[in-house]
Write a protein that holds these residues in place. Sequence first.
Motif, short mmCIF file in Angstrom:
data_model
loop_
_atom_site.label_atom_id
_atom_site.label_comp_id
_atom_site.label_asym_id
_atom_site.label_seq_id
_atom_site.Cartn_x
_atom_site.Cartn_y
_atom_site.Cartn_z
N LYS A 1 0.83 -1.21 0.00
CA LYS A 1 0.00 0.00 0.00
C LYS A 1 0.86 1.26 0.00
O LYS A 1 1.74 1.42 0.85
CB LYS A 1 -0.91 0.01 1.23
CG LYS A 1 -1.93 1.15 1.22
CD LYS A 1 -2.67 1.27 2.53
CE LYS A 1 -1.89 2.13 3.51
NZ LYS A 1 -1.82 3.56 3.11
N TYR B 1 -3.78 6.17 0.59
CA TYR B 1 -4.91 5.25 0.48
C TYR B 1 -5.25 4.71 1.87
O TYR B 1 -4.36 4.44 2.67
CB TYR B 1 -4.60 4.09 -0.47
CG TYR B 1 -4.45 4.50 -1.91
CD1 TYR B 1 -5.55 4.48 -2.77
CD2 TYR B 1 -3.22 4.91 -2.41
CE1 TYR B 1 -5.40 4.86 -4.10
CE2 TYR B 1 -3.07 5.30 -3.73
CZ TYR B 1 -4.17 5.27 -4.57
OH TYR B 1 -4.04 5.66 -5.89
N SER C 1 -7.05 1.80 4.38
CA SER C 1 -7.08 0.34 4.36
C SER C 1 -8.47 -0.22 4.09
O SER C 1 -8.64 -1.15 3.29
CB SER C 1 -6.56 -0.21 5.69
OG SER C 1 -5.24 0.21 5.92
N ALA D 1 -7.68 1.14 -0.55
CA ALA D 1 -6.55 0.49 -1.22
C ALA D 1 -6.98 -0.59 -2.19
O ALA D 1 -6.21 -0.94 -3.10
CB ALA D 1 -5.62 -0.09 -0.16
N THR E 1 2.77 3.26 4.66
CA THR E 1 2.97 2.43 3.48
C THR E 1 3.54 1.09 3.92
O THR E 1 4.22 1.01 4.95
CB THR E 1 3.94 3.10 2.49
OG1 THR E 1 4.09 2.26 1.33
CG2 THR E 1 5.29 3.36 3.11
N LEU F 1 -0.19 -4.76 3.17
CA LEU F 1 -1.60 -4.79 3.56
C LEU F 1 -2.19 -6.10 3.03
O LEU F 1 -2.09 -6.39 1.84
CB LEU F 1 -2.36 -3.60 2.99
CG LEU F 1 -3.85 -3.54 3.31
CD1 LEU F 1 -4.08 -3.40 4.81
CD2 LEU F 1 -4.53 -2.40 2.55
#
Length: 242
Positions: free
Chosen positions: A141, A145, A147, A157, A197, A200
């Motif tokens: 990710k 964005y 989650s 995301a 970042t 994810l």
Amino acid sequence: MSDTPKKPGGRVAGTLSVRKAPENGEPVSSGRSRPPLRSGKPRTRPSVADAPPQRTQASPTTAVPAPASSGATGVRISKLMAERGLCSRREADSYIERGWVFVDGERVTELGTRADPGATITLAPDAHVKQEARVTILLNKPVGYVSGQPEPGYEPAVVLVGRESLWRESQRADSPRFSPAHLKGLAPAGRLDIDSTGLLVLTQDGRIARQLIGDDSEVEKEYLVRVSGTLIEGGLRLLNHG
């Protein structure tokens, strides 16, 4: 004449009326007669103890395992399934409604059914096929964005997942082909902030989500944090605490 008062009918009050015996000397009958006694042994009723014993055949009994109960005892089957890692509770309810769950060999189709905590729970082959069709996507990710649920002005995301963004090793001929159905029901197993970042995990499989973020999960999560300036005293301890 007598001065003794008489009752109606000719009887004298305070006296007994006695019938005169006949002249032949036979006894006077009172109107009730008893049957003459028969000669011989007296008649007796048979005793229960003297009766010959009768054989009784016991009805056969079959040991039947106690079925799952929908009462207040026991634990909900969906909860037991989630605790054992068979699936998520939502998936368990879906499997129960479809008749894909067996408790001690008996099919369960009613939601909310409870069972003994030590009961044996198995899934029908259709449930295993359903689970094998679920996908788990690993996404690097980027910043900007969110989650899960999108915040105003930002995108989730999951919009980054598509055929063109697949890792080239996953596009081999023997790898499963990407399908838009893989995006349905994807949920993040963990959370990264909008300014974070990294890895994810998005999955359709409740078993994987439980292993990663369940209350009894033993999977460690590592975060790399960059700070500008100098940390205050105890600042690193606060970051480690989360």
